[in-house]
Scaffold this motif. Structure first.
Motif, mmCIF file in Angstrom:
data_model
loop_
_atom_site.group_PDB
_atom_site.id
_atom_site.type_symbol
_atom_site.label_atom_id
_atom_site.label_comp_id
_atom_site.label_asym_id
_atom_site.label_seq_id
_atom_site.Cartn_x
_atom_site.Cartn_y
_atom_site.Cartn_z
ATOM 1 N N GLY A 28 0.739 -1.106 -0.144
ATOM 2 C CA GLY A 28 0.465 0.196 0.353
ATOM 3 C C GLY A 28 0.477 1.151 -0.526
ATOM 4 N N GLU A 29 2.150 1.128 0.076
ATOM 5 C CA GLU A 29 2.590 2.291 0.026
ATOM 6 C C GLU A 29 3.099 3.242 -1.004
ATOM 7 O OE1 GLU A 29 7.770 3.084 1.848
ATOM 8 O OE2 GLU A 29 6.940 1.601 0.716
ATOM 9 N N PHE A 30 3.907 4.766 -1.350
ATOM 10 C CA PHE A 30 3.609 5.195 -2.554
ATOM 11 C C PHE A 30 5.095 5.245 -2.355
ATOM 12 C CE2 PHE A 30 1.495 8.674 -5.404
ATOM 13 C CZ PHE A 30 2.449 8.816 -6.480
ATOM 14 N N VAL A 31 5.708 5.474 -3.693
ATOM 15 C CA VAL A 31 7.462 4.713 -4.282
ATOM 16 C C VAL A 31 7.452 6.160 -5.016
ATOM 17 C CG1 VAL A 31 9.576 4.899 -4.308
ATOM 18 C CG2 VAL A 31 7.779 3.665 -2.137
ATOM 19 N N ALA A 32 7.701 6.950 -5.295
ATOM 20 C CA ALA A 32 8.631 7.762 -6.498
ATOM 21 C C ALA A 32 10.025 7.153 -6.769
ATOM 22 C CB ALA A 32 8.012 9.153 -6.287
ATOM 23 N N VAL A 33 9.909 7.337 -8.394
ATOM 24 C CA VAL A 33 11.453 7.335 -8.486
ATOM 25 C C VAL A 33 12.100 9.008 -9.130
ATOM 26 C CG1 VAL A 33 13.373 6.569 -9.976
ATOM 27 C CG2 VAL A 33 11.218 4.618 -8.594
ATOM 28 N N ALA A 190 8.072 6.326 -11.551
ATOM 29 C CA ALA A 190 9.463 6.460 -12.168
ATOM 30 C C ALA A 190 8.245 8.002 -12.579
ATOM 31 C CB ALA A 190 9.603 6.004 -13.030
ATOM 32 N N GLU A 191 8.617 9.503 -12.107
ATOM 33 C CA GLU A 191 8.383 10.611 -12.371
ATOM 34 C C GLU A 191 9.735 12.294 -12.590
ATOM 35 O OE1 GLU A 191 6.214 13.518 -13.986
ATOM 36 O OE2 GLU A 191 5.370 11.455 -13.534
ATOM 37 N N GLN A 192 9.244 12.624 -14.048
ATOM 38 C CA GLN A 192 10.323 14.195 -14.126
ATOM 39 C C GLN A 192 10.040 15.463 -12.752
ATOM 40 O OE1 GLN A 192 12.535 15.249 -17.391
ATOM 41 N NE2 GLN A 192 11.483 13.153 -18.094
ATOM 42 N N ASP A 193 8.424 14.712 -12.464
ATOM 43 C CA ASP A 193 8.280 16.388 -12.101
ATOM 44 C C ASP A 193 8.436 16.134 -10.605
ATOM 45 O OD1 ASP A 193 6.316 18.262 -11.302
ATOM 46 O OD2 ASP A 193 4.555 18.467 -12.269
ATOM 47 N N ALA A 194 8.654 16.863 -9.931
ATOM 48 C CA ALA A 194 9.842 16.648 -8.348
ATOM 49 C C ALA A 194 8.660 17.262 -7.686
ATOM 50 C CB ALA A 194 11.265 16.762 -8.488
ATOM 51 N N GLN A 195 9.122 18.444 -8.004
ATOM 52 C CA GLN A 195 7.472 18.751 -7.396
ATOM 53 C C GLN A 195 6.523 18.292 -6.986
ATOM 54 O OE1 GLN A 195 6.426 23.091 -7.997
ATOM 55 N NE2 GLN A 195 6.106 23.144 -6.265
ATOM 56 N N SER A 196 5.831 17.624 -8.071
ATOM 57 C CA SER A 196 4.515 16.921 -7.659
ATOM 58 C C SER A 196 4.671 15.294 -7.162
ATOM 59 C CB SER A 196 3.665 16.564 -9.017
ATOM 60 O OG SER A 196 3.208 17.844 -10.280
ATOM 61 N N ALA A 197 5.747 15.148 -7.188
ATOM 62 C CA ALA A 197 5.686 13.636 -7.210
ATOM 63 C C ALA A 197 6.075 13.151 -5.701
ATOM 64 C CB ALA A 197 6.817 12.953 -7.695
ATOM 65 N N LEU A 198 6.936 14.851 -4.996
ATOM 66 C CA LEU A 198 7.465 14.827 -3.363
ATOM 67 C C LEU A 198 5.903 15.669 -2.893
ATOM 68 C CD1 LEU A 198 11.085 16.919 -3.670
ATOM 69 C CD2 LEU A 198 10.227 14.539 -2.949
ATOM 70 N N ARG A 199 4.867 16.026 -3.555
ATOM 71 C CA ARG A 199 4.050 16.425 -3.116
ATOM 72 C C ARG A 199 3.067 14.898 -2.740
ATOM 73 N NH1 ARG A 199 -1.767 17.181 -5.160
ATOM 74 N NH2 ARG A 199 -0.587 17.122 -6.912
ATOM 75 N N ILE A 200 3.161 14.015 -3.617
ATOM 76 C CA ILE A 200 2.244 12.648 -3.105
ATOM 77 C C ILE A 200 2.190 11.715 -3.058
ATOM 78 C CG2 ILE A 200 0.770 13.800 -5.127
ATOM 79 C CD1 ILE A 200 1.708 12.004 -6.811
ATOM 80 N N ARG A 203 7.317 8.041 0.117
ATOM 81 C CA ARG A 203 9.045 7.894 -0.058
ATOM 82 C C ARG A 203 9.568 8.446 -1.008
ATOM 83 N NH1 ARG A 203 11.378 3.883 0.961
ATOM 84 N NH2 ARG A 203 10.050 1.703 0.454
ATOM 85 N N VAL A 204 10.540 8.196 -1.458
ATOM 86 C CA VAL A 204 11.421 9.293 -3.534
ATOM 87 C C VAL A 204 12.466 8.686 -3.387
ATOM 88 C CG1 VAL A 204 11.899 10.617 -4.983
ATOM 89 C CG2 VAL A 204 9.705 10.645 -2.729
ATOM 90 N N TYR A 205 13.256 7.612 -3.821
ATOM 91 C CA TYR A 205 14.306 7.539 -4.572
ATOM 92 C C TYR A 205 14.430 8.590 -5.675
ATOM 93 C CZ TYR A 205 14.109 2.578 -1.555
ATOM 94 O OH TYR A 205 13.539 2.038 -1.575
ATOM 95 N N VAL A 206 16.354 8.820 -5.719
ATOM 96 C CA VAL A 206 16.640 9.533 -6.115
ATOM 97 C C VAL A 206 17.783 9.039 -7.726
ATOM 98 C CG1 VAL A 206 18.281 11.588 -7.289
ATOM 99 C CG2 VAL A 206 16.281 11.561 -5.634
ATOM 100 N N LEU A 207 17.214 8.179 -8.489
ATOM 101 C CA LEU A 207 17.763 7.227 -9.741
ATOM 102 C C LEU A 207 18.863 8.605 -10.756
ATOM 103 C CD1 LEU A 207 18.723 4.394 -9.623
ATOM 104 C CD2 LEU A 207 16.914 4.732 -11.792
ATOM 105 N N GLU A 208 20.393 8.259 -10.805
ATOM 106 C CA GLU A 208 21.083 9.104 -11.315
ATOM 107 C C GLU A 208 22.169 8.732 -11.965
ATOM 108 O OE1 GLU A 208 22.574 11.992 -8.960
ATOM 109 O OE2 GLU A 208 20.927 13.628 -9.076
#
Length: 235
Positions: A28-33, A190-200, A203-208
């Motif tokens: 049930g978790e929401f994780v953004a990359v 997976a998302e480039q819009d960091a502001q929206s991803a951090l809003r919803i 947790r977040v992983y940054v892939l570089e």
């Protein structure tokens, strides 16, 4: 743990796309990359859905995914909404949505999930019998997300759901994605819009450059000076 990834690597010939990536997604978790173009975000999602061969530790509910083909992974509860939508443009909205339920036999459950998709995106109900190619880009993205939901996923993989979409529809789509999570579906986006991803996201992983550079809760990364400068444009 729903999804457990450790030391995951993917190569295209001699080019290394992902190297020793370790991450997890809980029930049930929401994780953004997050990450720039070419960072390996799409490759990561393709590896999870088995659309791309990989090596390393790739476990879903304690079972290795490496022994399954892509269509078998869908049956396990992982549905992938790919970048570029990959719809059938000559078919109607309804037929595209129903293709997502091709492995299911629970007629009542399918009808219930179709109603849920229409509640998320009311415009799709209005355009049930419209040919998909005549829809706007944002509406086509709604169909793509809805089609993935019709597979009844425990884990929904979303690849760049906001790319090329008008701001108003983008916000509508992100709000719908959050509703999907509230309904109990885990999300790896997976998302480039960091502001929206951090809003919803939770947790977040940054892939570089194929590596995990940073990870943490959305609140932690939103206050990280590097993330603020590189991804949010805040000095």
């Amino acid at each position: 743990m729903l999804l457990d990834i450790a030391k995951l690597s993917v190569s295209y010939g001699k080019a290394v796309a992902l190297e020793d990536v370790t991450m997890r997604v809980g029930e049930g978790e929401f994780v953004a990359v997050l990450g720039p173009n070419g960072a390996g975000k799409s490759t990561l999602l393709k590896a999870v859905s088995r659309a791309q061969p990989s090596v390393g530790h790739l476990m879903f509910r304690g079972e290795s995914l490496h022994k399954y083909a892509a269509h078998e992974v869908v049956g396990k509860g992982i549905c992938h909404c790919p970048e570029g939508r990959r719809l059938f443009p000559e078919l109607t909205v309804l037929k595209n949505l129903m293709l997502g339920a091709y492995l299911r036999r629970d007629k009542d459950g399918i009808e219930k999930d179709l109603d849920f998709v229409y509640s998320l995106f009311p415009i799709l109900k209005e355009r049930t019998h419209q040919i998909v190619s005549t829809l706007s880009g944002g509406q086509q993205q709604m169909v793509a997300i809805g089609r993935a939901l019709m597979g009844k996923p425990s884990l929904l993989l979303l690849d760049e759901p906001s790319v090329g979409i008008a701001h108003r529809l983008k916000m509508e789509i992100f709000d719908a994605i959050k509703r999907i999570q509230r309904g109990g579906t885990a999300i790896l986006m997976a998302e480039q819009d960091a502001q929206s991803a951090l809003r919803i996201a939770d947790r977040v992983y940054v892939l570089e450059h194929g590596h995990i550079g940073r990870e943490g809760t959305s609140a932690e990364l939103a206050s990280d000076d590097y993330i603020r400068q590189a991804y949010l444009g805040v000095a």
